[in-house]
Design an enzyme around this catalytic site. Sequence first.
Site, PDB file in Angstrom:
ATOM      1  N   SER A  74      -0.982  10.876   6.102  1.00 43.02           N
ATOM      2  CA  SER A  74      -0.146  10.514   4.953  1.00 43.02           C
ATOM      3  C   SER A  74       1.334  10.700   5.235  1.00 43.02           C
ATOM      4  O   SER A  74       1.725  11.614   5.981  1.00 43.02           O
ATOM      5  CB  SER A  74      -0.545  11.420   3.784  1.00 43.02           C
ATOM      6  OG  SER A  74       0.422  11.420   2.786  1.00 43.02           O
ATOM      7  N   GLU A  87       3.156  12.101   3.333  1.00 41.34           N
ATOM      8  CA  GLU A  87       3.466  13.454   2.847  1.00 41.34           C
ATOM      9  C   GLU A  87       3.705  14.420   3.999  1.00 41.34           C
ATOM     10  O   GLU A  87       4.273  15.483   3.809  1.00 41.34           O
ATOM     11  CB  GLU A  87       2.348  13.960   1.944  1.00 41.34           C
ATOM     12  CG  GLU A  87       2.375  13.392   0.544  1.00 41.34           C
ATOM     13  CD  GLU A  87       3.553  13.890  -0.295  1.00 41.34           C
ATOM     14  OE1 GLU A  87       3.731  15.099  -0.405  1.00 41.34           O
ATOM     15  OE2 GLU A  87       4.296  13.050  -0.819  1.00 41.34           O
ATOM     16  N   TYR A 116      -1.158  20.042  -0.235  1.00 40.21           N
ATOM     17  CA  TYR A 116      -1.762  18.784   0.222  1.00 40.21           C
ATOM     18  C   TYR A 116      -1.152  18.358   1.554  1.00 40.21           C
ATOM     19  O   TYR A 116      -1.875  18.039   2.515  1.00 40.21           O
ATOM     20  CB  TYR A 116      -1.558  17.691  -0.841  1.00 40.21           C
ATOM     21  CG  TYR A 116      -1.918  16.297  -0.369  1.00 40.21           C
ATOM     22  CD1 TYR A 116      -3.243  15.860  -0.367  1.00 40.21           C
ATOM     23  CD2 TYR A 116      -0.935  15.411   0.089  1.00 40.21           C
ATOM     24  CE1 TYR A 116      -3.576  14.590   0.068  1.00 40.21           C
ATOM     25  CE2 TYR A 116      -1.258  14.135   0.523  1.00 40.21           C
ATOM     26  CZ  TYR A 116      -2.576  13.727   0.513  1.00 40.21           C
ATOM     27  OH  TYR A 116      -2.905  12.465   0.953  1.00 40.21           O
TER      28      TYR A 116
HETATM   29  P1  NAP Z   1      -8.641   8.710  -4.020  1.00 39.89           P
HETATM   30  O1  NAP Z   1      -8.685   7.468  -4.837  1.00 39.89           O
HETATM   31  O2  NAP Z   1      -8.209   9.986  -4.651  1.00 39.89           O
HETATM   32  O3  NAP Z   1     -10.100   8.907  -3.377  1.00 39.89           O
HETATM   33  C1  NAP Z   1     -10.467  10.112  -2.772  1.00 39.89           C
HETATM   34  C2  NAP Z   1     -11.921  10.012  -2.359  1.00 39.89           C
HETATM   35  O4  NAP Z   1     -12.305  11.256  -1.749  1.00 39.89           O
HETATM   36  C3  NAP Z   1     -12.896   9.811  -3.542  1.00 39.89           C
HETATM   37  O5  NAP Z   1     -13.927   8.962  -3.115  1.00 39.89           O
HETATM   38  C4  NAP Z   1     -13.421  11.211  -3.779  1.00 39.89           C
HETATM   39  O6  NAP Z   1     -14.694  11.235  -4.373  1.00 39.89           O
HETATM   40  C5  NAP Z   1     -13.517  11.691  -2.330  1.00 39.89           C
HETATM   41  N1  NAP Z   1     -13.623  13.154  -2.218  1.00 39.89           N
HETATM   42  C6  NAP Z   1     -12.858  14.098  -2.798  1.00 39.89           C
HETATM   43  N2  NAP Z   1     -13.269  15.320  -2.443  1.00 39.89           N
HETATM   44  C7  NAP Z   1     -14.332  15.149  -1.623  1.00 39.89           C
HETATM   45  C8  NAP Z   1     -15.213  16.026  -0.951  1.00 39.89           C
HETATM   46  N3  NAP Z   1     -15.088  17.347  -1.045  1.00 39.89           N
HETATM   47  N4  NAP Z   1     -16.210  15.497  -0.203  1.00 39.89           N
HETATM   48  C9  NAP Z   1     -16.355  14.147  -0.099  1.00 39.89           C
HETATM   49  N5  NAP Z   1     -15.562  13.280  -0.712  1.00 39.89           N
HETATM   50  C10 NAP Z   1     -14.561  13.756  -1.464  1.00 39.89           C
HETATM   51  O7  NAP Z   1      -7.704   8.506  -2.741  1.00 39.89           O
HETATM   52  P2  NAP Z   1      -7.147   7.139  -2.093  1.00 39.89           P
HETATM   53  O8  NAP Z   1      -5.870   6.789  -2.755  1.00 39.89           O
HETATM   54  O9  NAP Z   1      -8.256   6.163  -2.009  1.00 39.89           O
HETATM   55  O10 NAP Z   1      -6.759   7.642  -0.635  1.00 39.89           O
HETATM   56  C11 NAP Z   1      -7.722   7.641   0.427  1.00 39.89           C
HETATM   57  C12 NAP Z   1      -7.286   8.655   1.473  1.00 39.89           C
HETATM   58  O11 NAP Z   1      -5.994   8.318   1.972  1.00 39.89           O
HETATM   59  C13 NAP Z   1      -7.171  10.090   0.972  1.00 39.89           C
HETATM   60  O12 NAP Z   1      -7.531  10.945   2.037  1.00 39.89           O
HETATM   61  C14 NAP Z   1      -5.688  10.248   0.668  1.00 39.89           C
HETATM   62  O13 NAP Z   1      -5.319  11.587   0.745  1.00 39.89           O
HETATM   63  C15 NAP Z   1      -5.093   9.401   1.775  1.00 39.89           C
HETATM   64  N6  NAP Z   1      -3.799   8.771   1.485  1.00 39.89           N
HETATM   65  C16 NAP Z   1      -3.630   8.050   0.348  1.00 39.89           C
HETATM   66  C17 NAP Z   1      -2.420   7.419   0.130  1.00 39.89           C
HETATM   67  C18 NAP Z   1      -2.189   6.572  -1.084  1.00 39.89           C
HETATM   68  O14 NAP Z   1      -1.020   6.273  -1.372  1.00 39.89           O
HETATM   69  N7  NAP Z   1      -3.235   6.130  -1.780  1.00 39.89           N
HETATM   70  C19 NAP Z   1      -1.382   7.524   1.084  1.00 39.89           C
HETATM   71  C20 NAP Z   1      -1.626   8.257   2.247  1.00 39.89           C
HETATM   72  C21 NAP Z   1      -2.844   8.863   2.453  1.00 39.89           C
HETATM   73  P3  NAP Z   1     -14.865  11.165  -5.987  1.00 39.89           P
HETATM   74  O15 NAP Z   1     -14.715   9.716  -6.371  1.00 39.89           O
HETATM   75  O16 NAP Z   1     -16.222  11.699  -6.189  1.00 39.89           O
HETATM   76  O17 NAP Z   1     -13.775  12.010  -6.576  1.00 39.89           O
HETATM   77  O1  F7E Z   2       3.924  10.825  -7.335  1.00 37.73           O
HETATM   78  C1  F7E Z   2       6.907  11.624  -9.351  1.00 37.73           C
HETATM   79  C2  F7E Z   2       6.330  12.719  -8.473  1.00 37.73           C
HETATM   80  O2  F7E Z   2       1.570  11.488  -7.734  1.00 37.73           O
HETATM   81  C3  F7E Z   2       4.992  10.020  -6.873  1.00 37.73           C
HETATM   82  C4  F7E Z   2      -0.816  10.346  -3.014  1.00 37.73           C
HETATM   83  O3  F7E Z   2      -1.552   9.161  -2.873  1.00 37.73           O
HETATM   84  O4  F7E Z   2       1.122   9.348  -2.004  1.00 37.73           O
HETATM   85  C5  F7E Z   2       0.643   9.994  -3.166  1.00 37.73           C
HETATM   86  O5  F7E Z   2       1.386  11.186  -3.427  1.00 37.73           O
HETATM   87  C6  F7E Z   2       6.315  10.594  -7.354  1.00 37.73           C
HETATM   88  C7  F7E Z   2       6.483  12.102  -7.100  1.00 37.73           C
HETATM   89  O6  F7E Z   2       2.209  10.302  -5.577  1.00 37.73           O
HETATM   90  C8  F7E Z   2       5.338  11.871 -12.592  1.00 37.73           C
HETATM   91  O7  F7E Z   2       7.065  13.939  -8.657  1.00 37.73           O
HETATM   92  C9  F7E Z   2       7.350  11.716 -11.820  1.00 37.73           C
HETATM   93  O8  F7E Z   2       7.753  12.346  -6.605  1.00 37.73           O
HETATM   94  O9  F7E Z   2       2.145   9.041  -7.645  1.00 37.73           O
HETATM   95  P1  F7E Z   2       2.382  10.398  -7.144  1.00 37.73           P
HETATM   96  P2  F7E Z   2       2.690  11.200  -4.349  1.00 37.73           P
HETATM   97  O10 F7E Z   2       2.936  12.593  -4.735  1.00 37.73           O
HETATM   98  O11 F7E Z   2       3.805  10.469  -3.683  1.00 37.73           O
HETATM   99  C10 F7E Z   2       1.012  10.121  -0.789  1.00 37.73           C
HETATM  100  C11 F7E Z   2       1.520   9.266   0.350  1.00 37.73           C
HETATM  101  C12 F7E Z   2      -0.348  10.671  -0.589  1.00 37.73           C
HETATM  102  O12 F7E Z   2      -0.790  10.839   0.539  1.00 37.73           O
HETATM  103  C13 F7E Z   2      -1.036  11.223  -1.783  1.00 37.73           C
HETATM  104  O13 F7E Z   2      -2.448  11.296  -1.552  1.00 37.73           O
HETATM  105  O14 F7E Z   2       6.380  10.429  -8.768  1.00 37.73           O
HETATM  106  N1  F7E Z   2       6.515  11.699 -10.756  1.00 37.73           N
HETATM  107  N2  F7E Z   2       6.660  11.832 -12.953  1.00 37.73           N
HETATM  108  C14 F7E Z   2       5.258  11.794 -11.203  1.00 37.73           C
HETATM  109  N3  F7E Z   2       4.083  11.791 -10.540  1.00 37.73           N
HETATM  110  C15 F7E Z   2       2.936  11.865 -11.278  1.00 37.73           C
HETATM  111  N4  F7E Z   2       1.741  11.846 -10.648  1.00 37.73           N
HETATM  112  N5  F7E Z   2       2.981  11.966 -12.657  1.00 37.73           N
HETATM  113  C16 F7E Z   2       4.144  11.976 -13.356  1.00 37.73           C
HETATM  114  O15 F7E Z   2       4.159  12.053 -14.578  1.00 37.73           O
END
Ligand code: NAP
Ligand code: F7E
Length: 346
Positions: free
Chosen positions: A131, A133, A154
Amino acid sequence: MTKKAFITGITGQDGSYLAELLLSKGYEVHGLIRRASTFNTSRIDHLYVDPHDPTAKLFLHYGDLSDGVRLVTLLAEIQPDEVYNLGAQSHVRVSFDEPEHTADTTGTGSIRLLEAVRTAGIRPRFYQASSSELYGATPPPQNEDTPFYPRSPYGAAKLYSYWITKNYREAYDMFAVNGILFNHESPRRGETFVTRKITRAVAAIKAGTQEHLYMGNLDSVRDWGYAAEYVEGMWRMLQVDEPEDFVLATGTAYTVRDFLRISFEHVGLDWEKYVKFDERYLRPTEVDALVGDPSKAEAKLGWKATVQPDQLARIMVDADIKTLECAGTPWIDKVNLASWTPEAVL
Ligand code: NAP
Ligand code: F7E
């Protein structure tokens, strides 16, 4: 020979798009799902075919990233050609509330899966969902050579997974890669991530069922892409000759405030009249700016994001409006809603 893929996190946003993509390419897809007291497969229900049907290509298996023995048994049984580790506690704000659980799934979960691959004596190609992050406090633009400085439990857990994936590549000559993905969103995005929280609220406010939207820090800069395109990048990372890590991003910089403005404007509303501040959405340490440089992925994978954040906001608002309109309409079932894709409005 039909290729087999194993996906952890198949019920999540990315898992559902990846399963769709792999099935369309003729793969047999195996997904890890968690036992829950309610159904948690709504994002993939439209792909599911009864396993008794000879055309079935999607198979779901109970398991958890906290259960290493189960992972070994499953991998030995399935013998996948490709393993995608997408499972994680993926919410940054929640990781401050549940740091140990986040470490266990988002961090240690990866080593359990890598060890399961090794113990099962198989040689699949391995994708780790890393990520942006990881970059945390390091200013943009960020690419594969940018130093890491995570700012949350995270981010720290993902940093461990990043390095252990690289270590297994070097130590055991595994084809194991990190996809360092910047934020990617879609109508299937979890409802508490900022983009989806905004687009759902816009739909509800427009429909007159919600008055205000409470938000945290509006100054954060993010590089928001469209998830359906990013899973293609994941797949391509496993098709090249040499295992390497890649950034996937759009290269654009928008603030949360920009995303609010674009989303409300799309339905003819002024965001400033509806948005209120609530400190509960602030994080103890914030990641101020993430903007990726995806040039390596473009050069070596031929991958490029085409949907920009403003277009993405409109896609998501339209989808949430449609979902609200359909809610409570008996003839539209969950399957129809889950399979609705926004391509028509691109
Ligand atoms: P998501 O919608 O939150 O999906 C997370 C998945 O992980 C769900 O299927 C969840 O199952 C499963 N999970 C959680 N805890 C688990 C456990 N203990 N054992 C097995 N499965 C588990 O995330 P996403 O947005 O699709 O992202 C996919 C991956 O990419 C994640 O690893 C995330 O951290 C990473 N990532 C996401 C982003 C982004 O912007 N979306 C960016 C960079 C990296 P349930 O449905 O049962 O909860
Ligand atoms: O927040 C700000 C918050 O929770 C984005 C995950 O997919 O991307 C994701 O992480 C920004 C942050 O995503 C609210 O403070 C303001 O600065 O949508 P987010 P994230 O933290 O960037 C990375 C790449 C991952 O890997 C992660 O799995 O938005 N913000 N107000 C808020 N965020 C939330 N959630 N809710 C608010 O009300």
